[in-house]
Design an enzyme around this catalytic site. Structure first.
Site, PDB file in Angstrom:
ATOM      1  N   THR A  13       0.695  -1.412   0.625  1.00  0.00           N
ATOM      2  CA  THR A  13       0.111  -0.090  -0.502  1.00  0.00           C
ATOM      3  C   THR A  13       0.980   1.901   0.106  1.00  0.00           C
ATOM      4  O   THR A  13       0.414   2.439  -0.365  1.00  0.00           O
ATOM      5  CB  THR A  13      -0.974  -0.226   1.168  1.00  0.00           C
ATOM      6  N   THR A  90       0.904  -4.496   3.718  1.00  0.00           N
ATOM      7  CA  THR A  90       0.282  -5.709   6.080  1.00  0.00           C
ATOM      8  C   THR A  90       0.387  -7.207   5.709  1.00  0.00           C
ATOM      9  O   THR A  90       0.156  -7.636   6.109  1.00  0.00           O
ATOM     10  CB  THR A  90       0.065  -4.066   6.459  1.00  0.00           C
ATOM     11  N   THR A 270      -0.716 -22.276  20.216  1.00  0.00           N
ATOM     12  CA  THR A 270      -1.833 -21.787  20.474  1.00  0.00           C
ATOM     13  C   THR A 270      -2.154 -20.818  19.647  1.00  0.00           C
ATOM     14  O   THR A 270      -1.683 -20.286  18.696  1.00  0.00           O
ATOM     15  CB  THR A 270      -1.747 -21.162  22.068  1.00  0.00           C
ATOM     16  N   GLN A 271      -3.678 -21.328  19.189  1.00  0.00           N
ATOM     17  CA  GLN A 271      -4.812 -20.321  18.614  1.00  0.00           C
ATOM     18  C   GLN A 271      -4.858 -19.275  20.084  1.00  0.00           C
ATOM     19  O   GLN A 271      -5.255 -18.087  18.825  1.00  0.00           O
ATOM     20  CB  GLN A 271      -6.017 -20.244  19.062  1.00  0.00           C
TER      21      GLN A 271
END
Length: 344
Positions: A13, A90, A270-271
């Site tokens: 961007t 990004t 881990t989430q």
């Protein structure tokens, strides 16, 4: 070596302009803005050298080959510049910053990955602030590792993750403190910064074939079975909580065991936004380890995926890769106790 900073524009961007089909990166459009900012800084910014990828990309189109191309450019020009700024989109910035930390071991010079949510050609762009901060950090002598700068924080590159699709503070490092605060002054936390532990290297070659999958209630073992087919070599499993999975689902555990027995390295992360995988804390977590998976502790998914790809690309055997995934090699994880070698 000069005191200049190399600015590598990959797309994203920050350098986009309006086209008939929407915003897109266009070669040659960003350079004049950068020159103007540096020339009018009254000496507050270092001199720059500017280069662009042969084909600029929206970061949604980035690939592992893109990571390797960026790493090669930085490595080949390492001796020519004091520091390096990589301008990037990004969407996959956290993947690229993580990958570069593993592709450029012991680089020993500042590599700052940054970009913006609004093109720098726009009046209210955040790109100018991020660029200026990145150039100032790249000119410093005290942050010689791959980092990600966005908004008011400088994050370790392999600890960063995107947390906001449209906000200007789009990145955070929930499992590790920022390396510096970008305020009126740039305040570096020197105790957290890493120093090289050997000669600078380049591991950019063919990367391993890896994938990531997120567990959810009702997850079907057939998903794993279908995913774990050639050419897959490594899998990042985003598990619940402290690294837990459905321990009563025998088909699911059998699929993991079948994958690891075929030489596929399965790494559990881990989430959760914060915290770490804790092997042995719960029966549901132990079941995954007994099936042959290894803990990724507090690595982000982005760091685990890119680290796994880089290690597998070096031709290491699965046992060595599994063991190395449990060790810190670039500041990507915190191990609070020695990993159990029997799990590798």
């Amino acid at each position: 070596m000069s005191d200049s900073v190399l600015v590598l524009h990959t797309g994203g961007t920050i350098g986009m302009v309006d086209t008939g089909d929407g915003q897109a990166p266009v070669a040659g459009a960003l350079g004049p803005f950068l020159d103007w900012i540096v020339e009018n800084s009254r000496g507050e910014l270092p001199p720059i050298a500017f280069t662009e990828l042969d084909e600029l990309i929206d970061s949604a189109n980035a690939t592992p080959e893109s990571w390797c191309t960026i790493a090669r450019i930085l490595y080949e020009r390492r001796a020519d510049h004091h520091g390096f700024v990589v301008l990037h989109g990004t969407d996959t910035m956290a993947y690229t910053s993580s990958a570069l930390s593993f592709l450029l071991p012991n680089f020993g010079k500042p590599v700052i990955v940054t970009g913006s949510q609004i093109p720098i050609s726009r009046t209210r762009s955040d790109g100018r602030q991020n660029l200026i901060g990145a150039l100032q950090v790249a000119a410093r002598p005290d942050v010689g590792e791959v980092t990600l700068l966005f908004g008011e924080v400088l994050l370790r590159g392999n600890r960063a993750t995107k947390i906001d699709a449209s906000g200007l503070d789009a990145f955070d490092s929930p499992r590790f403190p920022p390396l510096a605060e970008i305020g009126i002054d740039i305040v570096v936390k020197h105790a957290l910064a890493r120093s090289p532990e050997g000669e600078p290297g380049l591991t950019a070659g063919r990367l391993g074939h890896v994938a990531a999958v997120r567990l959810f209630p009702g997850f079907s073992a057939s998903i794993l079975t279908n995913l774990c087919r050639p050419p897959l070599q490594g899998l990042v499993l985003e598990a619940y909580g402290a690294g837990n999975g459905p321990s009563h689902d025998k088909e699911f555990l059998a699929a993991i065991e079948a994958a690891t027995s075929q030489g596929i390295v399965v790494v559990v992360v881990t989430q959760c936004v914060r915290g770490s995988v804790q092997p042995g804390a719960y029966v549901t977590g132990s079941a995954l380890m007994h099936a042959g998976a290894v803990p990724g502790f507090d690595m982000t998914c982005e760091a685990a995926l890119t680290k796994l790809a880089v290690l597998l690309g070096q031709g290491l055997d699965p046992a060595t890769v599994a063991a190395t995934m449990q060790r810190d090699i670039a500041g990507e994880l915190t191990v609070h106790r020695e990993a159990d070698p029997s799990r590798t």
